[in-house]
Design a protein around this motif. Structure first.
Motif, mmCIF file in Angstrom:
data_model
loop_
_atom_site.group_PDB
_atom_site.id
_atom_site.type_symbol
_atom_site.label_atom_id
_atom_site.label_comp_id
_atom_site.label_asym_id
_atom_site.label_seq_id
_atom_site.Cartn_x
_atom_site.Cartn_y
_atom_site.Cartn_z
ATOM 1 N N GLN A 2 0.934 -1.186 -0.262
ATOM 2 C CA GLN A 2 0.246 0.065 0.036
ATOM 3 C C GLN A 2 0.934 1.390 -0.033
ATOM 4 O OE1 GLN A 2 -3.364 -0.416 -0.406
ATOM 5 N NE2 GLN A 2 -2.952 -2.434 -0.271
ATOM 6 N N TRP A 41 -7.275 6.040 -8.700
ATOM 7 C CA TRP A 41 -6.600 4.724 -8.370
ATOM 8 C C TRP A 41 -7.052 3.771 -9.434
ATOM 9 C CZ3 TRP A 41 -9.111 7.819 -4.979
ATOM 10 C CH2 TRP A 41 -8.324 8.289 -3.969
ATOM 11 N N GLU A 45 -6.550 -1.496 -7.307
ATOM 12 C CA GLU A 45 -5.566 -0.966 -6.608
ATOM 13 C C GLU A 45 -6.644 -0.490 -5.291
ATOM 14 O OE1 GLU A 45 -2.667 3.032 -6.452
ATOM 15 O OE2 GLU A 45 -3.699 2.408 -8.262
ATOM 16 N N GLN A 86 -11.685 -0.893 -2.788
ATOM 17 C CA GLN A 86 -11.315 -0.690 -4.213
ATOM 18 C C GLN A 86 -12.195 -0.008 -4.863
ATOM 19 O OE1 GLN A 86 -10.242 -4.633 -5.446
ATOM 20 N NE2 GLN A 86 -8.264 -4.689 -4.297
#
Length: 249
Positions: A2, A41, A45, A86
């Motif tokens: 992360q 993102w 991810e 996500q």
């Protein structure tokens, strides 16, 4: 691994303004939603955690969690664990023009795909005969497939064309629209109907959906420049992943 939001400068644009008349929660909700739809993102991810956002912007953890829960409820986020979230392959279909399903997914950074279930020719049923205005004795070609986003099934699609337009349905590869382009089949007009559909047991088993789940059903008939109907498509999408956007001018 992360990423550390404290070192990610793009996240600073999400910081609420303490001098704004709007509450910090509303500001953070709006900015985070815009960032998600803008592709901050990539698919699959994970976002920074609620705790990381709270520490970065000096917000109460409960405030950030309310925003996360709201975005999960609106199907913009998917909770993958107790900590991480996500983005989902949510598809915005504009009603001002026809859009290719794959293009809509690619625009959001997802890999579009399909799994062929059946490609065949045969006698038309009553609905196909009526919708496509077929003459007695005309046959049709049918294409049935699952539509996927990053290999996750998000919908089911069944397309019928007169067999004189598509003699061999196996000729259609990953894209029906590519086949149309290669054979100069121009969509001059299309009529689309939208209604709700409750997922039955057969659809659930086919797509891996939950029986009783709300689906969005799209029925589209496409016409050639000469006015001849040549494509009938039924699409069934998860209502939490697909929505229509209407803009009035």
């Amino acid at each position: 691994m992360q990423s550390n939001p404290l070192s990610d400068r793009k996240l600073l644009a999400l910081a609420p303004d303490p001098n704004s008349p709007q509450s910090l929660m509303v500001q953070f909700y709006q900015k985070l939603k815009i960032a998600i739809t803008a592709g901050y993102w990539l698919p699959n991810e994970s976002l920074p955690t609620a705790l990381q956002f709270a520490q970065l912007f000096d917000l109460p953890l409960a405030t950030v969690q309310v925003v996360f829960d709201r975005l999960v409820g609106e199907s913009w986020l998917l909770q993958t664990s107790t900590q991480y979230y996500q983005i989902t392959p949510k598809i915005d279909q504009p009603m001002s023009h026809l859009s290719n399903f794959s293009d809509l997914l690619h625009a959001r950074g997802f890999k579009a795909g399909s799994v062929w279930l059946k490609r065949e020719t045969g006698e038309p049923d009553l609905e196909e005969e009526w919708r496509l205005k077929l003459k007695t004795g005309e046959k049709v070609s049918r294409l049935q497939r699952l539509r996927t986003a990053n290999d996750q099934v998000v919908g089911y699609e069944s397309t019928t064309l007169p067999s004189h337009i598509l003699p061999n349905p196996d000729e259609v590869g990953a894209s029906l629209y590519q086949y149309m382009h290669e054979h100069q089949l121009v969509i001059a007009k299309a009529m689309e109907e939208i209604d709700a559909y409750i997922c039955d047991q057969a659809m659930a088993e086919l797509c891996g959906f939950v029986p009783g789940q709300a689906l969005l059903r799209l029925t589209r008939v496409s016409f050639l420049p000469n006015g001849r109907a040549f494509e009938l498509t039924y699409s069934y999408f998860r209502s939490d992943y697909y929505r229509y956007v209407v803009e009035y001018n």
